[in-house]
Design a protein around this motif. Sequence first.
Motif, PDB file in Angstrom:
ATOM      1  N   ILE A  10      23.955  16.562 111.563  1.00 51.31           N
ATOM      2  CA  ILE A  10      23.566  15.402 110.757  1.00 51.31           C
ATOM      3  C   ILE A  10      23.820  15.768 109.302  1.00 51.31           C
ATOM      4  CG2 ILE A  10      21.663  13.905 110.034  1.00 51.31           C
ATOM      5  CD1 ILE A  10      22.450  13.492 112.940  1.00 51.31           C
ATOM      6  N   GLN A  11      24.675  14.991 108.633  1.00 51.56           N
ATOM      7  CA  GLN A  11      24.971  15.289 107.232  1.00 51.56           C
ATOM      8  C   GLN A  11      23.892  14.733 106.318  1.00 51.56           C
ATOM      9  OE1 GLN A  11      29.043  13.738 107.310  1.00 51.56           O
ATOM     10  NE2 GLN A  11      29.738  15.789 106.815  1.00 51.56           N
ATOM     11  N   TYR A  22      15.036   0.199 100.184  1.00 52.05           N
ATOM     12  CA  TYR A  22      15.601   1.519 100.431  1.00 52.05           C
ATOM     13  C   TYR A  22      14.513   2.538 100.136  1.00 52.05           C
ATOM     14  CZ  TYR A  22      18.370   5.736  99.700  1.00 52.05           C
ATOM     15  OH  TYR A  22      18.853   7.020  99.759  1.00 52.05           O
ATOM     16  N   LEU A  23      14.132   3.307 101.161  1.00 51.82           N
ATOM     17  CA  LEU A  23      13.072   4.291 100.966  1.00 51.82           C
ATOM     18  C   LEU A  23      13.594   5.660 100.581  1.00 51.82           C
ATOM     19  CD1 LEU A  23      10.579   3.509 103.856  1.00 51.82           C
ATOM     20  CD2 LEU A  23      10.516   2.775 101.480  1.00 51.82           C
ATOM     21  N   GLY A  24      14.879   5.886 100.775  1.00 55.59           N
ATOM     22  CA  GLY A  24      15.447   7.173 100.399  1.00 55.59           C
ATOM     23  C   GLY A  24      15.996   7.922 101.589  1.00 55.59           C
ATOM     24  N   VAL A  25      16.280   9.200 101.353  1.00 58.68           N
ATOM     25  CA  VAL A  25      16.826  10.088 102.379  1.00 58.68           C
ATOM     26  C   VAL A  25      15.656  10.665 103.167  1.00 58.68           C
ATOM     27  CG1 VAL A  25      18.099  12.226 102.770  1.00 58.68           C
ATOM     28  CG2 VAL A  25      18.832  10.652 100.976  1.00 58.68           C
ATOM     29  N   THR A  26      15.761  10.595 104.481  1.00 56.85           N
ATOM     30  CA  THR A  26      14.689  11.163 105.292  1.00 56.85           C
ATOM     31  C   THR A  26      14.821  12.683 105.339  1.00 56.85           C
ATOM     32  OG1 THR A  26      13.578  11.166 107.434  1.00 56.85           O
ATOM     33  CG2 THR A  26      15.931  10.824 107.470  1.00 56.85           C
ATOM     34  N   LYS A  27      13.700  13.341 105.188  1.00 56.74           N
ATOM     35  CA  LYS A  27      13.665  14.798 105.282  1.00 56.74           C
ATOM     36  C   LYS A  27      13.699  15.228 106.733  1.00 56.74           C
ATOM     37  CE  LYS A  27      11.105  17.261 102.927  1.00 56.74           C
ATOM     38  NZ  LYS A  27      10.335  18.106 102.118  1.00 56.74           N
ATOM     39  N   ASN A  28      13.143  14.373 107.594  1.00 60.54           N
ATOM     40  CA  ASN A  28      12.994  14.729 108.995  1.00 60.54           C
ATOM     41  C   ASN A  28      12.824  13.440 109.782  1.00 60.54           C
ATOM     42  OD1 ASN A  28      11.283  15.234 111.407  1.00 60.54           O
ATOM     43  ND2 ASN A  28      11.510  17.347 110.764  1.00 60.54           N
ATOM     44  N   ASN A  81       2.308  -8.921 110.477  1.00 64.19           N
ATOM     45  CA  ASN A  81       3.612  -8.955 111.111  1.00 64.19           C
ATOM     46  C   ASN A  81       4.185  -7.546 111.183  1.00 64.19           C
ATOM     47  OD1 ASN A  81       5.853 -10.089 112.272  1.00 64.19           O
ATOM     48  ND2 ASN A  81       6.769 -10.763 110.356  1.00 64.19           N
ATOM     49  N   ARG A  82       4.939  -7.257 112.215  1.00 57.60           N
ATOM     50  CA  ARG A  82       5.582  -5.936 112.302  1.00 57.60           C
ATOM     51  C   ARG A  82       6.783  -5.888 111.359  1.00 57.60           C
ATOM     52  NH1 ARG A  82       4.422  -6.727 117.978  1.00 57.60           N
ATOM     53  NH2 ARG A  82       2.594  -5.453 118.425  1.00 57.60           N
ATOM     54  N   ILE A  83       6.955  -4.763 110.703  1.00 57.75           N
ATOM     55  CA  ILE A  83       8.012  -4.582 109.712  1.00 57.75           C
ATOM     56  C   ILE A  83       9.098  -3.685 110.307  1.00 57.75           C
ATOM     57  CG2 ILE A  83       8.537  -3.697 107.409  1.00 57.75           C
ATOM     58  CD1 ILE A  83       6.719  -6.182 107.480  1.00 57.75           C
ATOM     59  N   PRO A  84      10.368  -4.110 110.240  1.00 57.43           N
ATOM     60  CA  PRO A  84      11.439  -3.279 110.806  1.00 57.43           C
ATOM     61  C   PRO A  84      11.872  -2.148 109.874  1.00 57.43           C
ATOM     62  CG  PRO A  84      12.337  -5.347 109.997  1.00 57.43           C
ATOM     63  CD  PRO A  84      10.845  -5.410 109.796  1.00 57.43           C
ATOM     64  N   PHE A  85      12.171  -1.019 110.488  1.00 58.21           N
ATOM     65  CA  PHE A  85      12.756   0.127 109.797  1.00 58.21           C
ATOM     66  C   PHE A  85      14.176   0.299 110.305  1.00 58.21           C
ATOM     67  CE2 PHE A  85       8.296   1.033 109.388  1.00 58.21           C
ATOM     68  CZ  PHE A  85       8.187   1.661 108.164  1.00 58.21           C
ATOM     69  N   LEU A  86      15.066   0.718 109.424  1.00 59.72           N
ATOM     70  CA  LEU A  86      16.446   1.006 109.807  1.00 59.72           C
ATOM     71  C   LEU A  86      16.786   2.396 109.301  1.00 59.72           C
ATOM     72  CD1 LEU A  86      19.223   0.183 110.951  1.00 59.72           C
ATOM     73  CD2 LEU A  86      19.737  -0.811 108.703  1.00 59.72           C
ATOM     74  N   PHE A  87      17.299   3.212 110.198  1.00 52.32           N
ATOM     75  CA  PHE A  87      17.715   4.569 109.871  1.00 52.32           C
ATOM     76  C   PHE A  87      19.224   4.637 110.056  1.00 52.32           C
ATOM     77  CE2 PHE A  87      13.459   4.551 111.458  1.00 52.32           C
ATOM     78  CZ  PHE A  87      12.776   5.354 110.562  1.00 52.32           C
ATOM     79  N   LYS A  88      19.923   5.133 109.028  1.00 50.68           N
ATOM     80  CA  LYS A  88      21.376   5.281 109.101  1.00 50.68           C
ATOM     81  C   LYS A  88      21.717   6.721 108.765  1.00 50.68           C
ATOM     82  CE  LYS A  88      23.049   0.685 108.339  1.00 50.68           C
ATOM     83  NZ  LYS A  88      24.251   0.033 107.893  1.00 50.68           N
ATOM     84  N   ALA A  89      22.516   7.316 109.634  1.00 43.54           N
ATOM     85  CA  ALA A  89      22.893   8.714 109.432  1.00 43.54           C
ATOM     86  C   ALA A  89      24.392   8.879 109.637  1.00 43.54           C
ATOM     87  CB  ALA A  89      22.129   9.621 110.404  1.00 43.54           C
TER      88      ALA A  89
END
Length: 171
Positions: A10-11, A22-28, A81-89
């Motif tokens: 994973i880069q 945009y929450l930023g880069v995930t550490k983990n 309401n449920r809030i969607p998260f999107l993770f892109k790697a």
Amino acid sequence: MTKRQIPQVIQEANVFINGIGYLGVTKNLKVPNLEFEMVEAKGALSTEYNTGMLKATEMEFKISRIDKNQFLALGLNAYSNRIPFLFKASIFQSGKGDPVPFSMAVTGDFKSFEISEFESGKEIEVSIKLSAHFLDINIDGVPMVVKDVENMICVIGGVDYMAKVRSNLGE
């Protein structure tokens, strides 16, 4: 003879919230486990059998930033309401040319929201745990898993394993 498989790396992975933030880069990022409910058959030679039902799906991720979108999502998620998260790697494999995209959309209920202890000169860490009711994992644009609890959809490797169940129930 089978050719040796080269490990993938994973880069980087980004986190988005509610389609806009945009929450930023995930550490983990802990991609949810797909675990089945089992039933045990007891006897002289006991064993377990798959029930065809997936267990509840939990996921966790960490980021290095505190953002108002996180708190807004926490409140909206818990009370309206449920809030969607999107993770892109980006997944890289040596000798395979261009990196391929990984995406994971998750909607569910917050289980916990934890901010690390403040320490001078130390990076902030926010840990978020979700109970995922909707999960959509794609690698290189190909759907791998779609789990949609509310609509009783379970697609794994392109096959909808709940289609017959929905049909049996008249849905």
